[in-house]
Motif scaffolding. Sequence first.
Motif, PDB file in Angstrom:
ATOM      1  N   ASP A 143       8.157  30.930   5.163  1.00 49.26           N
ATOM      2  CA  ASP A 143       7.535  30.510   3.910  1.00 49.26           C
ATOM      3  C   ASP A 143       6.110  31.037   3.786  1.00 49.26           C
ATOM      4  O   ASP A 143       5.661  31.391   2.684  1.00 49.26           O
ATOM      5  CB  ASP A 143       7.538  28.985   3.808  1.00 49.26           C
ATOM      6  N   LEU A 144       5.393  31.084   4.917  1.00 41.93           N
ATOM      7  CA  LEU A 144       4.034  31.617   4.890  1.00 41.93           C
ATOM      8  C   LEU A 144       4.047  33.080   4.449  1.00 41.93           C
ATOM      9  O   LEU A 144       3.228  33.503   3.626  1.00 41.93           O
ATOM     10  CB  LEU A 144       3.388  31.484   6.270  1.00 41.93           C
ATOM     11  N   MET A 145       4.985  33.856   4.973  1.00 43.22           N
ATOM     12  CA  MET A 145       5.058  35.266   4.595  1.00 43.22           C
ATOM     13  C   MET A 145       5.512  35.435   3.146  1.00 43.22           C
ATOM     14  O   MET A 145       4.988  36.282   2.420  1.00 43.22           O
ATOM     15  CB  MET A 145       6.007  36.015   5.533  1.00 43.22           C
ATOM     16  N   ILE A 146       6.481  34.636   2.733  1.00 44.26           N
ATOM     17  CA  ILE A 146       6.938  34.705   1.340  1.00 44.26           C
ATOM     18  C   ILE A 146       5.775  34.407   0.394  1.00 44.26           C
ATOM     19  O   ILE A 146       5.553  35.119  -0.602  1.00 44.26           O
ATOM     20  CB  ILE A 146       8.092  33.709   1.102  1.00 44.26           C
ATOM     21  N   ASP A 147       5.020  33.359   0.695  1.00 47.25           N
ATOM     22  CA  ASP A 147       3.891  32.978  -0.159  1.00 47.25           C
ATOM     23  C   ASP A 147       2.803  34.052  -0.156  1.00 47.25           C
ATOM     24  O   ASP A 147       2.187  34.334  -1.194  1.00 47.25           O
ATOM     25  CB  ASP A 147       3.297  31.646   0.310  1.00 47.25           C
ATOM     26  N   THR A 148       2.559  34.643   1.015  1.00 42.46           N
ATOM     27  CA  THR A 148       1.526  35.677   1.129  1.00 42.46           C
ATOM     28  C   THR A 148       1.911  36.914   0.326  1.00 42.46           C
ATOM     29  O   THR A 148       1.086  37.494  -0.398  1.00 42.46           O
ATOM     30  CB  THR A 148       1.313  36.053   2.607  1.00 42.46           C
ATOM     31  N   ALA A 201      11.524  38.457  -0.990  1.00 39.83           N
ATOM     32  CA  ALA A 201      12.205  38.170   0.273  1.00 39.83           C
ATOM     33  C   ALA A 201      12.587  39.456   1.001  1.00 39.83           C
ATOM     34  O   ALA A 201      12.504  39.535   2.235  1.00 39.83           O
ATOM     35  CB  ALA A 201      13.442  37.314   0.018  1.00 39.83           C
ATOM     36  N   GLU A 202      12.990  40.475   0.247  1.00 43.63           N
ATOM     37  CA  GLU A 202      13.355  41.751   0.867  1.00 43.63           C
ATOM     38  C   GLU A 202      12.137  42.399   1.518  1.00 43.63           C
ATOM     39  O   GLU A 202      12.223  42.955   2.623  1.00 43.63           O
ATOM     40  CB  GLU A 202      13.943  42.688  -0.182  1.00 43.63           C
TER      41      GLU A 202
END
Length: 209
Positions: free
Chosen positions: A142-147, A163-164
């Motif tokens: 989730d942290l990476m998705i949000d970033t 997401a990809e």
Amino acid sequence: MVAERPEGPGGNGVSRASTVDLRARLLRAAEAEIAATGPARASLRAIARRCGVSHQATAHHFADRAGLFTALAVEGHQLQTEETRTAIASVPVDGGQQVAAAGAAYVVFSRNHAALFDLMYRPDLLRNDDPELVAARFAQRDLMIDTIAAAQKTGWGTEVATAELAALGFAAVHGLAVLDRDAIIAVVYPEVDIDSILRRVLHVLDGLA
């Protein structure tokens, strides 16, 4: 060496504080044993021996090695998320700089916490359906998705689904971290500096505008 026993009605055995301390000591001993022997060879008996307790004493907190390793992997994912969040916060959101910072933090974590990193991505040694482990892994995701989503709002990487792009970045930095850990790059491409490769990977990510 005797097994530590939970405190009974009459006050016999170890105190609650002692059993909590034993859990923490077992986790640190497991990390040390993994660093010394690798996750596959780290036995529950050897870990208990590092704590100065019997093998049976570990059962108060962990039913088996998989339970202990899973708890340690949860700690690893949580620590990696914290360190990644700190790295992200240190740079501006514009131009994918935070995404690049997250990628660099991933490789740095694999170097600074090698034993944890080795264990965290060994599904054969963990209880992968453990709720705390699942939550810790998804917190990282989730942290990476949000970033990435925040960077895309500034015009970076908009042609690729969020997401990809997160999965692509994860594959790139994880693969690089593993190659770095196993010294494969140094063997196959001795003339190439792995930190230079990391900078180029991050430059590519940073340039996805």
